[in-house]
Motif scaffolding. Structure first.
Motif, mmCIF file in Angstrom:
data_model
loop_
_atom_site.group_PDB
_atom_site.id
_atom_site.type_symbol
_atom_site.label_atom_id
_atom_site.label_comp_id
_atom_site.label_asym_id
_atom_site.label_seq_id
_atom_site.Cartn_x
_atom_site.Cartn_y
_atom_site.Cartn_z
ATOM 1 N N ASP A 36 11.934 -13.825 35.044
ATOM 2 C CA ASP A 36 12.991 -14.759 34.643
ATOM 3 C C ASP A 36 13.733 -14.244 33.408
ATOM 4 O O ASP A 36 13.213 -14.268 32.293
ATOM 5 C CB ASP A 36 12.362 -16.123 34.355
ATOM 6 C CG ASP A 36 13.371 -17.197 33.991
ATOM 7 O OD1 ASP A 36 14.573 -16.879 33.807
ATOM 8 O OD2 ASP A 36 12.963 -18.366 33.898
ATOM 9 N N GLY A 37 14.958 -13.791 33.625
ATOM 10 C CA GLY A 37 15.780 -13.243 32.545
ATOM 11 C C GLY A 37 16.288 -14.278 31.563
ATOM 12 O O GLY A 37 16.761 -13.925 30.483
ATOM 13 N N ASP A 38 16.200 -15.563 31.898
ATOM 14 C CA ASP A 38 16.595 -16.616 30.955
ATOM 15 C C ASP A 38 15.517 -16.855 29.906
ATOM 16 O O ASP A 38 15.795 -17.391 28.840
ATOM 17 C CB ASP A 38 16.877 -17.931 31.689
ATOM 18 C CG ASP A 38 18.127 -17.855 32.550
ATOM 19 O OD1 ASP A 38 19.023 -17.020 32.252
ATOM 20 O OD2 ASP A 38 18.210 -18.617 33.530
ATOM 21 N N ARG A 39 14.280 -16.475 30.221
ATOM 22 C CA ARG A 39 13.156 -16.723 29.308
ATOM 23 C C ARG A 39 12.567 -15.454 28.714
ATOM 24 O O ARG A 39 11.866 -15.509 27.715
ATOM 25 C CB ARG A 39 12.063 -17.490 30.049
ATOM 26 C CG ARG A 39 12.542 -18.860 30.485
ATOM 27 C CD ARG A 39 11.554 -19.658 31.280
ATOM 28 N NE ARG A 39 10.210 -19.581 30.797
ATOM 29 C CZ ARG A 39 9.130 -19.529 31.583
ATOM 30 N NH1 ARG A 39 9.274 -19.542 32.888
ATOM 31 N NH2 ARG A 39 7.930 -19.476 31.080
ATOM 32 N N PHE A 40 12.824 -14.302 29.366
ATOM 33 C CA PHE A 40 12.200 -13.059 28.932
ATOM 34 C C PHE A 40 13.241 -11.959 28.806
ATOM 35 O O PHE A 40 14.240 -11.952 29.529
ATOM 36 C CB PHE A 40 11.114 -12.614 29.927
ATOM 37 C CG PHE A 40 10.009 -13.609 30.083
ATOM 38 C CD1 PHE A 40 8.937 -13.630 29.201
ATOM 39 C CD2 PHE A 40 10.033 -14.535 31.120
ATOM 40 C CE1 PHE A 40 7.913 -14.553 29.335
ATOM 41 C CE2 PHE A 40 9.010 -15.454 31.277
ATOM 42 C CZ PHE A 40 7.945 -15.467 30.379
ATOM 43 N N THR A 41 12.977 -11.019 27.936
ATOM 44 C CA THR A 41 13.789 -9.807 27.815
ATOM 45 C C THR A 41 12.950 -8.651 28.351
ATOM 46 O O THR A 41 11.741 -8.811 28.576
ATOM 47 C CB THR A 41 14.161 -9.528 26.345
ATOM 48 O OG1 THR A 41 12.968 -9.151 25.636
ATOM 49 C CG2 THR A 41 14.812 -10.746 25.689
ATOM 50 N N PRO A 42 13.541 -7.476 28.513
ATOM 51 C CA PRO A 42 12.758 -6.320 28.966
ATOM 52 C C PRO A 42 11.578 -5.971 28.050
ATOM 53 O O PRO A 42 10.681 -5.245 28.468
ATOM 54 C CB PRO A 42 13.792 -5.198 29.018
ATOM 55 C CG PRO A 42 15.069 -5.906 29.346
ATOM 56 C CD PRO A 42 14.982 -7.191 28.542
ATOM 57 N N VAL A 106 4.925 0.073 41.595
ATOM 58 C CA VAL A 106 5.638 1.285 41.967
ATOM 59 C C VAL A 106 6.600 1.711 40.868
ATOM 60 O O VAL A 106 6.687 2.887 40.516
ATOM 61 C CB VAL A 106 6.398 1.075 43.299
ATOM 62 C CG1 VAL A 106 7.224 2.299 43.661
ATOM 63 C CG2 VAL A 106 5.422 0.718 44.408
ATOM 64 N N GLU A 107 7.318 0.724 40.298
ATOM 65 C CA GLU A 107 8.336 1.043 39.290
ATOM 66 C C GLU A 107 8.640 -0.209 38.476
ATOM 67 O O GLU A 107 8.605 -1.319 38.984
ATOM 68 C CB GLU A 107 9.618 1.519 39.997
ATOM 69 C CG GLU A 107 10.770 1.806 39.070
ATOM 70 C CD GLU A 107 12.082 2.104 39.805
ATOM 71 O OE1 GLU A 107 13.084 2.300 39.107
ATOM 72 O OE2 GLU A 107 12.095 2.121 41.053
ATOM 73 N N VAL A 108 8.942 0.012 37.198
ATOM 74 C CA VAL A 108 9.430 -1.059 36.333
ATOM 75 C C VAL A 108 10.885 -0.736 36.016
ATOM 76 O O VAL A 108 11.186 0.336 35.487
ATOM 77 C CB VAL A 108 8.600 -1.166 35.031
ATOM 78 C CG1 VAL A 108 9.189 -2.230 34.105
ATOM 79 C CG2 VAL A 108 7.142 -1.467 35.347
ATOM 80 N N ASP A 109 11.777 -1.650 36.351
ATOM 81 C CA ASP A 109 13.209 -1.484 36.093
ATOM 82 C C ASP A 109 13.672 -2.713 35.323
ATOM 83 O O ASP A 109 14.105 -3.703 35.917
ATOM 84 C CB ASP A 109 13.959 -1.323 37.409
ATOM 85 C CG ASP A 109 15.464 -1.149 37.211
ATOM 86 O OD1 ASP A 109 15.897 -0.837 36.080
ATOM 87 O OD2 ASP A 109 16.208 -1.338 38.192
ATOM 88 N N GLY A 110 13.513 -2.674 34.006
ATOM 89 C CA GLY A 110 13.845 -3.835 33.184
ATOM 90 C C GLY A 110 12.915 -4.988 33.507
ATOM 91 O O GLY A 110 11.708 -4.902 33.305
ATOM 92 N N LEU A 111 13.474 -6.051 34.068
ATOM 93 C CA LEU A 111 12.672 -7.219 34.435
ATOM 94 C C LEU A 111 12.329 -7.239 35.925
ATOM 95 O O LEU A 111 11.759 -8.211 36.417
ATOM 96 C CB LEU A 111 13.409 -8.510 34.047
ATOM 97 C CG LEU A 111 13.581 -8.721 32.545
ATOM 98 C CD1 LEU A 111 14.412 -9.971 32.270
ATOM 99 C CD2 LEU A 111 12.232 -8.808 31.860
#
Length: 162
Positions: A36-42, A106-111
């Motif tokens: 959730d990009g409204d509650r968390f940042t990368p 597999v991969e982390v891409d920001g959030l």
């Protein structure tokens, strides 16, 4: 004991992968856990890519609450397997409809956490995400009856191996 209401807000949702739950053939299934990009940042996923696997706690949101059985029943209604109490099952027909899955990161891409073999469907609310620590796995001998191995023989098979 008294009932205590617990308020839980999803931290993410599953995007992609299967749209309907199925019993088997989760092998190779890819999806994204979108935090959730409204509650968390990368910052919330910083260095998570150092881990190979995640433990994901989620809500079986598609399960009909009237289809929950708190008593004993046969796994997958198979008459060859014994009746097992609700806490001896890992399926979606649970009182609080909470699922736990371990999947490959597999991969982390920001959030966006790209995962494989997460047995949750598109739109599933994710309640928590934890890295898998080898040290948190079972200690000592692991014991189980024969029926889970029989039942889950194709659980992580690829669909084409069906």
């Amino acid at each position: 004991m008294t009932d205590q209401l617990v308020h839980v807000v999803p931290v993410a949702h599953v995007v992609g992968g299967r749209v309907e739950p199925t019993d088997d053939h989760w092998g190779g299934m890819r999806s994204v856990i979108r935090v959730d990009g409204d509650r968390f940042t990368p910052e919330a996923t910083k260095n998570l890519d150092a881990f190979s696997h995640l433990e994901v706690v989620f809500h079986f949101h598609l399960t009909d609450p009237d289809d929950v059985n708190p008593g004993a029943r046969r796994p997958r209604d198979n008459p060859a397997w014994p009746e097992v109490g609700t806490f001896g099952h890992r399926n979606m027909r649970r009182v609080n409809r909470i699922g736990v899955s371990r999947c490959r990161l597999v991969e982390v891409d920001g959030l966006d956490l790209h995962v494989e073999e997460l047995d949750a469907v598109d739109g599933t609310p994710v309640l928590d995400i934890k890295p898998w620590f080898r040290e948190m796995g079972p200690r000592g001998e692991v014991r189980q009856p024969a029926w889970p191995g029989e039942m889950l023989v194709a659980y992580f098979a690829r669909p084409s191996e069906g």
